[in-house]
Write a protein that holds these residues in place. Structure first.
Motif, PDB file in Angstrom:
ATOM      1  N   ARG A   1       0.828  -1.212   0.000  1.00  0.00           N
ATOM      2  CA  ARG A   1       0.000   0.000   0.000  1.00  0.00           C
ATOM      3  C   ARG A   1       0.861   1.259   0.000  1.00  0.00           C
ATOM      4  O   ARG A   1       0.487   2.281  -0.524  1.00  0.00           O
ATOM      5  N   HIS A   2       2.010   1.150   0.589  1.00  0.00           N
ATOM      6  CA  HIS A   2       2.876   2.311   0.750  1.00  0.00           C
ATOM      7  C   HIS A   2       4.002   2.350  -0.277  1.00  0.00           C
ATOM      8  O   HIS A   2       4.339   3.419  -0.764  1.00  0.00           O
ATOM      9  N   SER A   3       4.580   1.172  -0.568  1.00  0.00           N
ATOM     10  CA  SER A   3       5.740   1.180  -1.448  1.00  0.00           C
ATOM     11  C   SER A   3       6.014  -0.215  -2.015  1.00  0.00           C
ATOM     12  O   SER A   3       6.465  -1.102  -1.285  1.00  0.00           O
ATOM     13  N   PRO A   4       5.766  -0.408  -3.315  1.00  0.00           N
ATOM     14  CA  PRO A   4       6.108  -1.706  -3.925  1.00  0.00           C
ATOM     15  C   PRO A   4       7.608  -2.011  -3.826  1.00  0.00           C
ATOM     16  O   PRO A   4       7.993  -3.153  -3.607  1.00  0.00           O
ATOM     17  N   LEU A   5       8.446  -0.995  -3.973  1.00  0.00           N
ATOM     18  CA  LEU A   5       9.887  -1.222  -3.851  1.00  0.00           C
ATOM     19  C   LEU A   5      10.267  -1.586  -2.424  1.00  0.00           C
ATOM     20  O   LEU A   5      11.193  -2.373  -2.197  1.00  0.00           O
ATOM     21  N   GLY A   6       9.537  -1.055  -1.471  1.00  0.00           N
ATOM     22  CA  GLY A   6       9.765  -1.419  -0.075  1.00  0.00           C
ATOM     23  C   GLY A   6       9.452  -2.889   0.168  1.00  0.00           C
ATOM     24  O   GLY A   6      10.161  -3.576   0.907  1.00  0.00           O
ATOM     25  N   PHE A   7       8.379  -3.381  -0.470  1.00  0.00           N
ATOM     26  CA  PHE A   7       8.035  -4.789  -0.330  1.00  0.00           C
ATOM     27  C   PHE A   7       9.107  -5.679  -0.957  1.00  0.00           C
ATOM     28  O   PHE A   7       9.473  -6.710  -0.386  1.00  0.00           O
ATOM     29  N   ILE A   8       9.614  -5.287  -2.102  1.00  0.00           N
ATOM     30  CA  ILE A   8      10.687  -6.058  -2.746  1.00  0.00           C
ATOM     31  C   ILE A   8      11.909  -6.104  -1.838  1.00  0.00           C
ATOM     32  O   ILE A   8      12.516  -7.167  -1.648  1.00  0.00           O
TER      33      ILE A   8
END
Length: 81
Positions: free
Chosen positions: A46-53
């Protein structure tokens, strides 16, 4: 193929790396890894796809570290041993 009881993760029969856990401790580590991925999938994108990666890469690195520490020594295998 006998497995040493001190290993939580056996070596794969073909290729390089580890298979599924063979002890309860290994299964706990694997379950915690999957639960943390699921929790991250619900919260982080929800906040950051790159953060999830980045989160998945860190968790995967930690899992590989545990496999390296508590698994059979890795080497390339052709299925005969």
């Amino acid at each position: 193929m006998p497995r040493d009881a001190r290993y939580w993760f056996p070596a794969k029969r073909y290729g390089w790396g580890w298979g599924f856990p063979i002890t309860w401790q290994g299964w706990v580590i694997f379950a915690v890894f999957l639960i943390l991925i699921a929790v991250g999938a619900m919260l982080i994108p929800r906040h950051s796809p790159l953060g999830f990666i980045a989160y998945v890469l860190v968790l995967s690195g930690l899992l590989v570290g545990v496999c390296w520490w508590k698994g059979e020594p890795p080497r390339w295998r052709w299925g005969g041993d």
